[in-house]
Scaffold this motif. Structure first.
Motif, mmCIF file in Angstrom:
data_model
loop_
_atom_site.group_PDB
_atom_site.id
_atom_site.type_symbol
_atom_site.label_atom_id
_atom_site.label_comp_id
_atom_site.label_asym_id
_atom_site.label_seq_id
_atom_site.Cartn_x
_atom_site.Cartn_y
_atom_site.Cartn_z
ATOM 1 N N SER A 274 0.817 -1.249 -0.102
ATOM 2 C CA SER A 274 0.324 0.096 -0.015
ATOM 3 C C SER A 274 0.891 1.085 -0.019
ATOM 4 O O SER A 274 0.538 2.006 -0.679
ATOM 5 N N ILE A 275 2.279 1.128 0.889
ATOM 6 C CA ILE A 275 2.540 2.230 0.677
ATOM 7 C C ILE A 275 3.581 2.530 -0.130
ATOM 8 O O ILE A 275 3.980 3.966 -0.909
ATOM 9 N N HIS A 276 3.974 1.433 -1.288
ATOM 10 C CA HIS A 276 4.218 2.173 -2.450
ATOM 11 C C HIS A 276 3.067 2.215 -3.385
ATOM 12 O O HIS A 276 3.942 2.796 -4.458
ATOM 13 N N THR A 277 2.069 1.819 -3.630
ATOM 14 C CA THR A 277 1.357 1.736 -4.378
ATOM 15 C C THR A 277 0.438 3.883 -4.401
ATOM 16 O O THR A 277 0.824 4.084 -4.954
ATOM 17 N N SER A 278 0.735 3.867 -2.913
ATOM 18 C CA SER A 278 0.255 5.456 -2.679
ATOM 19 C C SER A 278 1.567 6.263 -3.577
ATOM 20 O O SER A 278 0.827 7.435 -3.455
ATOM 21 N N ALA A 279 2.923 5.788 -3.217
ATOM 22 C CA ALA A 279 3.896 6.471 -3.743
ATOM 23 C C ALA A 279 3.688 6.967 -5.216
ATOM 24 O O ALA A 279 3.690 8.016 -5.196
ATOM 25 N N ARG A 280 3.548 5.890 -5.805
ATOM 26 C CA ARG A 280 2.820 6.178 -7.348
ATOM 27 C C ARG A 280 1.923 7.102 -7.436
ATOM 28 O O ARG A 280 1.862 7.964 -8.883
ATOM 29 N N LEU A 281 0.830 6.670 -6.826
ATOM 30 C CA LEU A 281 -0.530 7.582 -6.970
ATOM 31 C C LEU A 281 -0.289 9.070 -6.983
ATOM 32 O O LEU A 281 -0.562 10.061 -7.073
ATOM 33 N N SER A 282 0.279 9.208 -5.603
ATOM 34 C CA SER A 282 0.639 10.320 -5.401
ATOM 35 C C SER A 282 1.731 11.214 -6.712
ATOM 36 O O SER A 282 1.397 12.384 -6.818
ATOM 37 N N ALA A 283 3.365 10.273 -6.790
ATOM 38 C CA ALA A 283 3.127 11.257 -8.344
ATOM 39 C C ALA A 283 2.749 11.726 -8.970
ATOM 40 O O ALA A 283 2.876 12.571 -9.712
ATOM 41 N N ASP A 284 1.321 11.295 -9.426
ATOM 42 C CA ASP A 284 0.951 10.674 -10.515
ATOM 43 C C ASP A 284 -0.071 11.640 -10.632
ATOM 44 O O ASP A 284 -0.657 12.970 -11.560
ATOM 45 N N ILE A 285 -0.477 12.255 -8.967
ATOM 46 C CA ILE A 285 -1.531 13.755 -8.973
ATOM 47 C C ILE A 285 -0.815 14.526 -8.787
ATOM 48 O O ILE A 285 -0.878 15.835 -9.217
ATOM 49 N N LEU A 286 0.640 14.721 -8.162
ATOM 50 C CA LEU A 286 1.453 15.661 -8.680
ATOM 51 C C LEU A 286 2.033 16.450 -9.741
ATOM 52 O O LEU A 286 2.415 17.389 -10.215
ATOM 53 N N ARG A 309 9.840 6.570 -0.802
ATOM 54 C CA ARG A 309 9.782 5.951 -1.596
ATOM 55 C C ARG A 309 9.485 6.904 -2.316
ATOM 56 O O ARG A 309 9.521 7.536 -3.687
ATOM 57 N N LEU A 310 8.610 8.279 -2.613
ATOM 58 C CA LEU A 310 8.087 8.896 -3.048
ATOM 59 C C LEU A 310 9.568 10.059 -3.499
ATOM 60 O O LEU A 310 9.690 10.378 -4.290
ATOM 61 N N ARG A 311 10.333 9.890 -2.638
ATOM 62 C CA ARG A 311 11.885 11.155 -3.872
ATOM 63 C C ARG A 311 12.341 10.145 -4.345
ATOM 64 O O ARG A 311 12.905 10.494 -5.569
ATOM 65 N N ASP A 312 12.633 8.901 -3.808
ATOM 66 C CA ASP A 312 12.629 7.228 -5.276
ATOM 67 C C ASP A 312 12.042 8.031 -6.561
ATOM 68 O O ASP A 312 12.628 7.688 -7.823
ATOM 69 N N LEU A 313 10.833 8.589 -6.838
ATOM 70 C CA LEU A 313 10.351 9.124 -7.778
ATOM 71 C C LEU A 313 10.174 10.586 -8.333
ATOM 72 O O LEU A 313 9.483 11.236 -8.754
ATOM 73 N N GLY A 314 11.004 10.890 -7.762
ATOM 74 C CA GLY A 314 11.344 12.542 -8.202
ATOM 75 C C GLY A 314 10.433 13.692 -7.153
ATOM 76 O O GLY A 314 10.613 14.980 -7.639
ATOM 77 N N VAL A 315 9.572 13.228 -6.470
ATOM 78 C CA VAL A 315 8.416 14.177 -5.903
ATOM 79 C C VAL A 315 9.801 14.467 -4.074
ATOM 80 O O VAL A 315 9.985 14.254 -3.615
ATOM 81 N N GLU A 316 9.046 16.482 -4.045
ATOM 82 C CA GLU A 316 9.830 17.012 -3.168
ATOM 83 C C GLU A 316 8.748 16.872 -1.967
ATOM 84 O O GLU A 316 7.277 17.336 -2.205
ATOM 85 N N VAL A 317 8.725 15.850 -0.402
ATOM 86 C CA VAL A 317 8.047 15.461 0.113
ATOM 87 C C VAL A 317 8.998 15.938 1.574
ATOM 88 O O VAL A 317 10.150 15.430 1.436
ATOM 89 N N ASN A 318 7.988 16.333 1.893
ATOM 90 C CA ASN A 318 8.331 16.527 4.378
ATOM 91 C C ASN A 318 7.393 15.547 4.448
ATOM 92 O O ASN A 318 6.663 14.670 4.539
#
Length: 841
Positions: A274-286, A309-318
């Motif tokens: 669920s974490i991996h899926t959410s990270a991909r979904l987040s990157a897609d939304i942003l 996971r999000l940073r691996d996908l190039g998302v700026e996240v805290n």
């Protein structure tokens, strides 16, 4: 929540999994009313500067009740302006000439910071009178705050540890106290709520002494929507309340999607994380929208995993969670409000009513545990009546998988009550000691709902134990240590174990704390303990000093404790008889002992080694819901579970191994003793073959035994029945926690195929992990049929072949199967037609 929502819709083409359900909550117009005359012109001008020129109708009704001196609880949805209902009286208080004070209690530091900023923004000239007093407050500021602040913003823990024990330093503030505000009341459930109610009892006792007969402070409580907000509020403060639950605020349109991660292993029916899926979904939304996104995760460790996971996908996240420095948290909070942080992953610390700006979307990684929390998370977006989106991403957890197929549980289900038991004897005993430290008790005084006699009995016990003394008809605390220091509001255990490590200079530092009962399985010798994502290995556990020594360790494995848990029933409180089973609520004693631990590969979860431990038994007296299967039903299940399953491939050398075992056992069945030719005998795996990753491990000689065909059939039937009973019990445990809206850890489950207390019949215990219990067992008893039916739906609608982690839990995870057997048990229990309640004393 009654609804006009569309029918269930599944869209299999969704690239990040399956949209198992989606619906839209339409926008809603607000019901406004003019500012009433009893609000002063000064306050009206102050509110007008903040663009507040009208009130919602429910705000006006609540303010009228406050003006008339009533205690109130406001239970409305997110963004419904609950805060303004206590902000207006506090603004009036600050602008008046009186010396009256107000105490505001919030469950999190983030919410406290947000509320102070909101008040200061309205009335900046009084900023020095509005102060936060919590664990982040520097020590050099505390004396000045106690002397000058008229509005103190704190949390229950600081009230318990830092204010009530030192009430003499707060005497002026407490003598003038007019308003006590308790926000986010729905958080105070279970152990935390039971402890907090006793903290308010202690506060009330101190106020009674400072204010003598003039005991006229008012309580203003705010909660998310609850079915029992008034009942919960009255239990928390011990006084009558008036409830306001009609929400007349406006809402923007909300789009809600339930997303189930894709299947990655068809045979075991395992889904992507669920974490991996959410990270991909987040990157897609942003990528698609230039907007803000808030992601909720269930634990501190999962927050860190999601951030990586999000940073691996190039998302700026805290990330945002407990354990961050105050400056870090404040910076992230400001970044959210000002729109500078586009994506934040948080624990439920941001789930509450803090205004976090123009949030457009929210993702919840897994179901948060209650419908109230579900709506709280959803309400973090669209706070200014703007349109918003909310995504629930399911995990492999049985509760999540049930909700993916039954979204109507959230749409149409009445929000369950939040349960607390302030009179839990262990919790009350701890707080009576704290109250004794704060003020002596007289012989004729009671505490909480204890009678005068019961209170005196406990005080006499404390005298005999040497922690109190009696003189002149009064009881006094007689120890130098504060009892408050050993009482945690988040846990019922009296003892805490400190987890100690060393820094780079060899200095010992405390990295964490765990209650004594949990220490046996969390921080035993050899355990791998994760703290803020960092792995440690426990070198030793000293239960006399209550210290676990830890060392940093780059681990390739994890550990899980091997526990021997037994339940002994005592007095039966309630029972109902059915055709196939009898159900009970009973007092029970749980005996739990950690006997060893397994090392598991951190990636594959395969067992690498098993190590023994010698730790003491722990006993817990609590209450349990109990199902006992009837003998005729048991015999039916044993007979019906003898279907033929797919034959296992025992390896190329199986004929040779089989012959060797039969010769070793001298051509005789090791159960009934009958002797026969080799072709009439069978070889049985003691630990099931499917538990192992390869035939060589399964076919070790010590794991094999010779049986005749009849005994082998009986053994296999018993194994399958145990698997079915265990699997059904696991699913029932998860569904019970869902329907009761409690943490899964507030309940535990044991399935005993031969329970000695009931003539060897199969039994399922779902017992409360809280000493004495807080009523969860009775709630399961009252909702048995509903919970059993939900359990059947969960297992039936799971697409796995023979059980998986998403339905029957661990039994499916290790490959034993048991789905058909679990369904057979569930169907029998569903058709049991339990009779009327009977009370057995």
């Amino acid at each position: 929540m009654a609804s006009n929502y569309p029918e269930h819709k599944s869209e299999k083409f969704y690239p990040l999994g399956e949209i198992s359900y989606s619906w839209t909550i339409p926008e809603k117009e607000a019901v406004y009313v003019p500012m009433p005359e009893f609000i002063s012109d000064n306050i009206k001008r102050t509110l007008s500067v903040q663009n507040i020129r009208f009130l919602y109708k429910h705000q006006l009704d609540a303010l009228k009740a406050i003006t008339s001196g009533k205690n109130i609880v406001i239970s409305t949805g997110t963004s419904s302006g609950k805060s303004l209902c206590y902000q207006i009286p506090i603004l009036e208080l600050l602008l008046s000439d009186s010396q009256s004070t107000a105490l505001l209690i919030f469950p999190t530091k983030a919410l406290a910071q947000d509320q102070r900023q909101s008040l200061v923004r309205m009335i900046p000239e009084k900023a020095s009178n509005i102060m936060i007093y919590d664990g982040d407050t520097p020590s050099y500021q505390r004396t000045a705050i106690r002397k000058t602040a008229r509005v103190i913003i704190t949390n229950p823990d600081m009230l318990h540890l830092g204010i009530l024990p030192y009430h003499v330093n707060w005497s002026h503030f407490l003598q003038q106290l007019q308003y006590i505000v308790i926000d986010e009341v729905h958080i105070y459930r279970g152990i935390f709520g039971s402890h907090t109610a006793n903290v308010f009892r202690r506060l009330d006792r101190i106020l009674h002494r400072y204010k003598s007969q003039i005991h006229n402070e008012q309580y203003i409580l705010c909660s998310a929507t609850l079915s029992n907000a008034r009942v919960l509020a009255e239990k928390l403060i011990g006084s009558p309340m008036e409830e306001f639950s009609e929400d007349t605020s406006g809402k923007g349109k909300r789009s809600i999607l339930f997303i189930n991660p894709p299947i990655v292993d068809d045979q075991l029916h395992l889904r992507a994380g669920s974490i991996h899926t959410s990270a991909r979904l987040s990157a897609d939304i942003l990528k698609k929208k230039d907007h803000q996104l808030l992601i909720f995760s269930q634990s501190r460790q999962s927050v860190e995993t999601a951030v990586r996971r999000l940073r691996d996908l190039g998302v700026e996240v805290n990330g945002y969670r407990s354990g961050y420095l105050p400056k870090e948290r404040r910076k992230i909070e400001q970044g959210l409000k000002q729109g500078e942080d586009r994506c934040v992953v948080a624990t439920n610390a941001l789930e509450l009513g803090m205004d976090i700006g123009e949030m457009d979307s929210v993702i919840s990684i897994g179901y948060p545990g209650s419908i109230a929390s579900f709506y709280q998370r959803m309400g973090r977006a669209g706070r200014n009546q703007q349109d918003s989106s909310f995504y629930l991403v399911g995990s492999q957890n049985p509760v999540d998988q049930y909700l993916m197929k039954h979204p109507e549980f959230i749409q149409d289900h009445t929000i369950e009550p939040a349960l607390i038991d302030p009179d839990n004897l262990l919790i009350l005993f701890q707080h009576l000691q704290c109250a004794l430290f704060e003020f002596p008790f007289s012989e004729g005084e009671s505490f909480g709902n204890l009678s005068i006699e019961a209170t005196r009995d406990i005080l006499d016990y404390l005298v005999s134990s040497g922690v109190a003394r009696k003189s002149g008809g009064q009881y006094f605390w007689f120890q130098s240590d504060l009892p408050q220091k050993v009482v945690s509001l988040r846990n019922s255990s009296l003892d805490q174990v400190n987890i100690i490590s060393e820094d780079l200079l060899g200095k010992k530092i405390r990295i964490g704390i765990v209650d004594r009962l949990s220490s046996y399985w969390m921080v035993h010798e050899g355990a791998i303990y994760f703290h803020n994502g960092e792995p440690y290995r426990i070198r030793s556990l000293d239960l006399e000093e209550n210290i676990a020594l830890a060392e940093k360790f780059n681990t390739w494995y994890t550990t899980d404790a091997i526990r021997n848990c037994q339940v002994t029933p005592g007095k039966i409180i309630e029972s109902r008889d059915g055709i196939h089973a009898t159900i009970y609520v009973a007092e029970v004693t749980v005996t739990d002992q950690v006997t060893g631990y397994r090392k598991r590969d951190i990636e594959t979860y395969q067992i690498l080694d098993q190590c023994p431990l010698s730790l003491p038994e722990e006993k817990l007296d609590t209450k349990s819901f109990l199902i006992v299967l009837k003998k005729e039903f048991q015999e039916y299940l044993v007979h019906e579970s003898l279907w033929n399953n797919e034959i296992n491939d025992y390896g190329r050398n199986w004929p040779i191994i089989r012959s060797k075992i039969i010769q070793r056992d001298q051509f005789s069945c090791q159960l009934c003793g009958i002797q026969a030719e080799e072709k009439f005998l069978q070889v049985h795996h003691i630990v099931p073959f499917r538990n192992f990753s390869n035939p060589d491990s399964a076919n070790q000689l010590e794991n094999l035994i010779t049986l005749c065909r009849n005994c082998h059939q009986r053994v296999e039937a018993a194994v399958k029945m145990r698997s079915g009973l265990s699997g059904f019990a696991s699913a029932l445990h998860h569904m019970a926690s869902l329907f009761l809206e409690c943490d899964l850890s507030d309940l535990n489950v044991i399935a005993d195929p031969e329970n000695a207390a009931f003539q060897g019949l199969p039994a399922i215990y779902i017992f409360e992990t809280i000493p004495g219990g807080i009523g969860l067992s009775q709630s399961i008893f009252q909702n048995t049929e509903k919970i059993i039916q939900a359990t059947l739906d969960l297992i039936t609608n799971c697409e796995c072949e023979d059980g998986c982690p998403g339905c029957i839990g661990p039994a499916g995870e290790i490959g034993i199967g048991g789905k058909k057997e679990a369904l057979a048990i569930g169907n029998g229990l569903s058709n049991s037609k339990y009779g009327e309640d009977s009370l057995l004393l």
